[in-house]
Design a protein around this motif. Structure first.
Motif, PDB file in Angstrom:
ATOM      1  N   GLU A 151      73.191  15.661   0.842  1.00 16.75           N
ATOM      2  CA  GLU A 151      74.017  14.621   0.244  1.00 16.75           C
ATOM      3  C   GLU A 151      75.495  14.920   0.395  1.00 16.75           C
ATOM      4  OE1 GLU A 151      71.749  16.381  -1.319  1.00 16.75           O
ATOM      5  OE2 GLU A 151      70.071  14.997  -1.606  1.00 16.75           O
ATOM      6  N   HIS A 153      77.207  17.341  -1.265  1.00 11.12           N
ATOM      7  CA  HIS A 153      77.851  17.839  -2.479  1.00 11.12           C
ATOM      8  C   HIS A 153      78.644  19.113  -2.191  1.00 11.12           C
ATOM      9  CE1 HIS A 153      77.999  20.381  -6.117  1.00 11.12           C
ATOM     10  NE2 HIS A 153      78.280  19.240  -6.726  1.00 11.12           N
ATOM     11  N   SER A 160      87.459  19.463  -2.177  1.00 16.95           N
ATOM     12  CA  SER A 160      88.239  19.266  -3.403  1.00 16.95           C
ATOM     13  C   SER A 160      88.953  20.549  -3.813  1.00 16.95           C
ATOM     14  CB  SER A 160      87.326  18.779  -4.526  1.00 16.95           C
ATOM     15  OG  SER A 160      86.318  19.736  -4.808  1.00 16.95           O
ATOM     16  N   ARG A 617      83.440  21.402 -14.349  1.00 22.33           N
ATOM     17  CA  ARG A 617      82.665  20.264 -14.832  1.00 22.33           C
ATOM     18  C   ARG A 617      83.535  19.216 -15.525  1.00 22.33           C
ATOM     19  NH1 ARG A 617      77.340  21.828 -17.941  1.00 22.33           N
ATOM     20  NH2 ARG A 617      76.987  22.757 -15.879  1.00 22.33           N
ATOM     21  N   THR A 620      85.492  17.097 -13.085  1.00 22.10           N
ATOM     22  CA  THR A 620      84.539  16.236 -12.374  1.00 22.10           C
ATOM     23  C   THR A 620      84.148  15.033 -13.225  1.00 22.10           C
ATOM     24  OG1 THR A 620      83.678  18.146 -11.182  1.00 22.10           O
ATOM     25  CG2 THR A 620      82.293  16.186 -11.250  1.00 22.10           C
ATOM     26  N   ARG A 621      83.909  15.254 -14.503  1.00 21.07           N
ATOM     27  CA  ARG A 621      83.542  14.147 -15.390  1.00 21.07           C
ATOM     28  C   ARG A 621      84.706  13.166 -15.548  1.00 21.07           C
ATOM     29  NH1 ARG A 621      80.280  17.410 -20.197  1.00 21.07           N
ATOM     30  NH2 ARG A 621      78.309  17.683 -19.035  1.00 21.07           N
ATOM     31  N   VAL A 623      87.045  12.471 -13.319  1.00 17.39           N
ATOM     32  CA  VAL A 623      87.126  11.674 -12.086  1.00 17.39           C
ATOM     33  C   VAL A 623      85.991  10.664 -12.034  1.00 17.39           C
ATOM     34  CG1 VAL A 623      86.981  11.798  -9.579  1.00 17.39           C
ATOM     35  CG2 VAL A 623      88.360  13.465 -10.821  1.00 17.39           C
ATOM     36  N   GLN A 624      84.784  11.079 -12.434  1.00 18.87           N
ATOM     37  CA  GLN A 624      83.657  10.142 -12.424  1.00 18.87           C
ATOM     38  C   GLN A 624      83.865   9.001 -13.419  1.00 18.87           C
ATOM     39  OE1 GLN A 624      80.367  12.772 -13.195  1.00 18.87           O
ATOM     40  NE2 GLN A 624      80.027  13.222 -11.008  1.00 18.87           N
ATOM     41  N   SER A 625      84.453   9.296 -14.574  1.00 18.06           N
ATOM     42  CA  SER A 625      84.727   8.248 -15.559  1.00 18.06           C
ATOM     43  C   SER A 625      85.769   7.266 -15.039  1.00 18.06           C
ATOM     44  CB  SER A 625      85.210   8.877 -16.875  1.00 18.06           C
ATOM     45  OG  SER A 625      84.233   9.730 -17.411  1.00 18.06           O
ATOM     46  N   ALA A 627      86.354   6.638 -11.895  1.00 17.30           N
ATOM     47  CA  ALA A 627      85.719   5.857 -10.828  1.00 17.30           C
ATOM     48  C   ALA A 627      84.827   4.766 -11.399  1.00 17.30           C
ATOM     49  CB  ALA A 627      84.910   6.788  -9.924  1.00 17.30           C
ATOM     50  N   LYS A 628      84.126   5.089 -12.492  1.00 18.10           N
ATOM     51  CA  LYS A 628      83.276   4.081 -13.124  1.00 18.10           C
ATOM     52  C   LYS A 628      84.104   2.959 -13.727  1.00 18.10           C
ATOM     53  CE  LYS A 628      79.506   3.649 -16.474  1.00 18.10           C
ATOM     54  NZ  LYS A 628      78.654   4.371 -17.465  1.00 18.10           N
ATOM     55  N   GLY A 631      85.365   0.789 -11.011  1.00 21.10           N
ATOM     56  CA  GLY A 631      84.304   0.243 -10.159  1.00 21.10           C
ATOM     57  C   GLY A 631      84.329  -1.266 -10.021  1.00 21.10           C
TER      58      GLY A 631
END
Length: 658
Positions: A151, A153, A160, A617, A620-621, A623-625, A627-628, A631
């Motif tokens: 994938e 990762h 990064s 971690r 990462t969270r 950045v994911q938040s 991005a969400k 979205g």
């Protein structure tokens, strides 16, 4: 032809490979171009190193900023030589993946960037070369997908963290350029002498973060196994050789030339190096994949070299120029032996993959099925990385301990205590590294071979064997190699006239009254000493009949596959260091139509990354938040896009009217 023109010819050869890879034609020709470029660098380094001088400067126009200069210092030639030797065999054999285009393009970009990092003499072009080297590593790995990280990762994690290092490196360069008033590296020399102590430490830490991201210093070593585990051993040989050496050279030049020796920065560097080496080798011991184990080992060896760089700065800060030169020479020796040994084992991993289709450390009898050079190369390279005599790794680690033991010459208690604790940390590292490479050689090439099992191919056997023999040749010829190291130290430390590291065939740390060894004589003496036990063995065989018995399995019947597994070998250490590893054990059962009848049971045991939860971690969270939340902007609905354009138009009109 003059030697200074060989490096540009190597660059031209790699550019041709890049064009062929982008066009998708000439797979064999592209690999030949890669190997020819590495060979040209080997010739250039061997031609220039005996002179003890830097390679003459080449200049080219660089727009309004003047000319772009290229020059290879003696220490750059030394590190480039051994990195290029491993790169030559890796590029000649190529990747084990069928996706050759991205691999050849990435290899060309990586080596072009590394060559630029070794030779470019201004900040702007250096940063460009640094990013090209990082991009090449990503392109190198992106198309292979030979591991369980398909994938991507591990690859994105690598990119990064490397970009975090690039930002820190850019900040440090901007601060130096602002103070020097120029972008040329010559203007950086000594500019840090006018800085306050806090500013020197801040710039030094930024440089340590920037270059340490690629060297695998903590916490950045955690990208190593995921990235290496996605690619082939040939990719690992390039990343662990020429790329890693280029990163260390850049850090060493920055610390020795640009910043005056600062005790606080030197102590931090030694501490970071020691802890990085210990943690990296602890995690290497738990791996069951050739590439992932060797990846952690690369971070460990880079950390040892950084430790010696910090010790060099510590000695230099108190005016002990000879000991500072000794520490720097030891770092150069260590990375030279590491590049050869790691290249041999990475290509041995590719040989194991071609034989079985897996990179997993399983006793499949490769030694019995492969050409004899394969076993010689694996054993010699493993001995070197385990610091066993008389290999090159033993010489460099012996010098490491002898240098750290001389910390009593320091006047400050902080420096003495730092080097004393560093010696203890290096002893722990060496002990675990010994067990790690016993595990790699024992599980990787030994065992009973199935009759239908093929061995490693002749190409990988020859490459592994020749690189393993090169490791031994480096150790045996150390009294002659040290003249090139001495010139490299003198070029980097102007206040050091000579660093006496040998007395004839005897290797000494500045003086033969402190300690000495001779790998050159050991190669002669050890086989002679081996004649006595061999003679006793022969006599016992004549008097006593050879009796073969089965292996003891605790009174139980012999299992179908009575081999040692990676988990069985490393579980004791995993239990003892559980506070670091935080191991997890998972058992999955698959029933057949009923919960009372188990059809299959799968057991998996893992160790947890030390910094993943504490450091990586949370970002990462975040950045994911983000991005969400953003979205919906990529929903694909035309009305949303028209609304965004309308809002943007209103803002532009509002700004124009104010």
């Amino acid at each position: 032809m003059r030697p200074e023109w060989l490096a540009p010819l190597a660059a031209v050869s790699w550019l041709l490979c890049l064009l062929l890879a982008c066009a998708g034609i000439g797979r064999m020709l592209a690999r030949i171009c890669l190997a020819v470029g590495a060979l040209l660098l080997i010739i250039a380094a061997l031609w220039q190193l005996p002179t003890g001088l830097a390679m003459p400067v080449l200049a080219a126009p660089w727009g309004p900023m003047g000319s772009m200069r290229f020059m290879l210092a003696p220490d750059a030639l030394w590190l480039l030589l051994f990195g290029a030797i491993a790169a030559f065999f890796a590029t000649a054999l190529g990747t084990t993946s069928f996706r050759w285009r991205s691999w050849c393009a990435g290899a060309a970009l990586s080596m072009l960037g590394a060559l630029g990092c070794f030779g470019l003499q201004d900040a702007v072009s250096f940063l460009v070369a640094w990013e090209v080297m990082s991009l090449g590593g990503a392109v190198l790995l992106i198309g292979e997908k030979l591991g369980d990280t398909c994938e991507g990762h591990g690859l994105f994690f690598m990119l990064s963290l490397l970009e975090v290092g690039a930002v820190a490196l850019l900040a440090a360069m901007l601060m130096l350029m602002h103070s020097a008033g120029a972008i040329d590296f010559d203007s950086f020399v000594g500019v840090g002498a006018a800085f306050a102590t806090w500013r020197r430490v801040v710039i030094g830490l930024l440089l340590l973060i920037g270059f340490g991201a690629k060297l695998g210093l903590l916490p950045f070593y955690e990208w190593y196994p995921g990235a290496y585990g996605q690619g082939s051993g040939a990719s690992g040989a390039l990343l662990s050789g020429v790329v890693l050496n280029a990163a260390f050279f850049a850090l060493a030049r920055a610390f020795t030339n640009w910043l005056p020796s600062d005790v606080a920065l030197a102590i931090i560097t030694v501490a970071v190096g020691v802890f990085s080496a210990i943690l990296a080798v602890l995690y290497a011991f738990q791996e069951s994949d050739w590439r992932r184990l060797l990846a952690f080992s690369s971070a460990e060896n880079a950390a040892i070299a950084v430790t010696m760089l910090g010790a060099s700065q510590l000695f230099r800060g108190e005016g002990l120029a000879a000991l500072a030169g000794l520490s720097f020479a030891v770092a150069l020796l260590h990375l030279a032996g590491h590049a050869l040994a790691k290249g041999a084992l990475m290509l041995a991993a590719d040989g194991a993959y071609r034989a079985s289709g897996k990179y997993e450390l399983i006793q499949r009898g490769l030694l019995r099925r492969s050409p004899w050079l394969y076993g010689i190369g694996v054993v010699f390279a493993s001995m070197s990385l385990a610091a066993m005599p008389p290999q090159a790794g033993f010489v460099s680690e012996w010098f490491t301990f002898q240098t750290l033991f001389q910390g009593f010459h320091l006047a400050g208690m902080a420096g003495r205590l730092t080097l004393s604790l560093a010696g203890a940390g290096m002893a722990l590292t060496a002990a675990i590294a010994f067990a790690t490479f016993v595990k790699l050689a024992g599980l990787g090439i030994l065992g009973d071979a199935p009759k239908i099992s093929p061995g490693a191919g002749h190409g990988h056997a020859w490459a592994t064997g020749l690189l393993g023999l090169a490791v031994l040749a480096l150790a045996v010829g150390m009294p002659w190699w040290l003249s090139a190291v001495d010139s490299a130290v003198h070029a980097r430390f102007a206040d050091v006239s000579a660093v006496p590291l040998h007395d004839g065939l005897i290797l000494v740390p500045l003086t033969n009254t402190f300690a000495f060894i001779s790998p050159t004589k050991l190669v002669i003496v050890c086989p002679l000493l081996a004649l006595l036990p061999l003679a006793l063995l022969g006599l016992s065989r004549r008097r006593h009949r050879l009796r073969r018995v089965g292996v003891w399995f605790g009174g139980l019947p012999k299992p179908a596959h009575g081999t040692t597994t990676p988990l069985a070998f490393s579980n004791a250490m995993r239990t003892f260091y559980a506070f670091i590893y935080r191991p997890t054990d998972d058992v999955e059962q698959e029933q057949n139509h009923s919960e009372y009848f188990v059809q299959e049971m799968r057991h998996s045991a893992r160790v947890s990354p030390l910094f993943e939860a504490a450091v990586f971690r949370t970002p990462t969270r975040i950045v994911q938040s983000m991005a969400k939340a953003l979205g919906p902007l990529q929903s694909g609905h035309m009305n949303i896009y028209l609304g965004m354009v309308g809002v943007l138009l209103v803002l532009i009109l509002a700004l124009g009217l104010t």
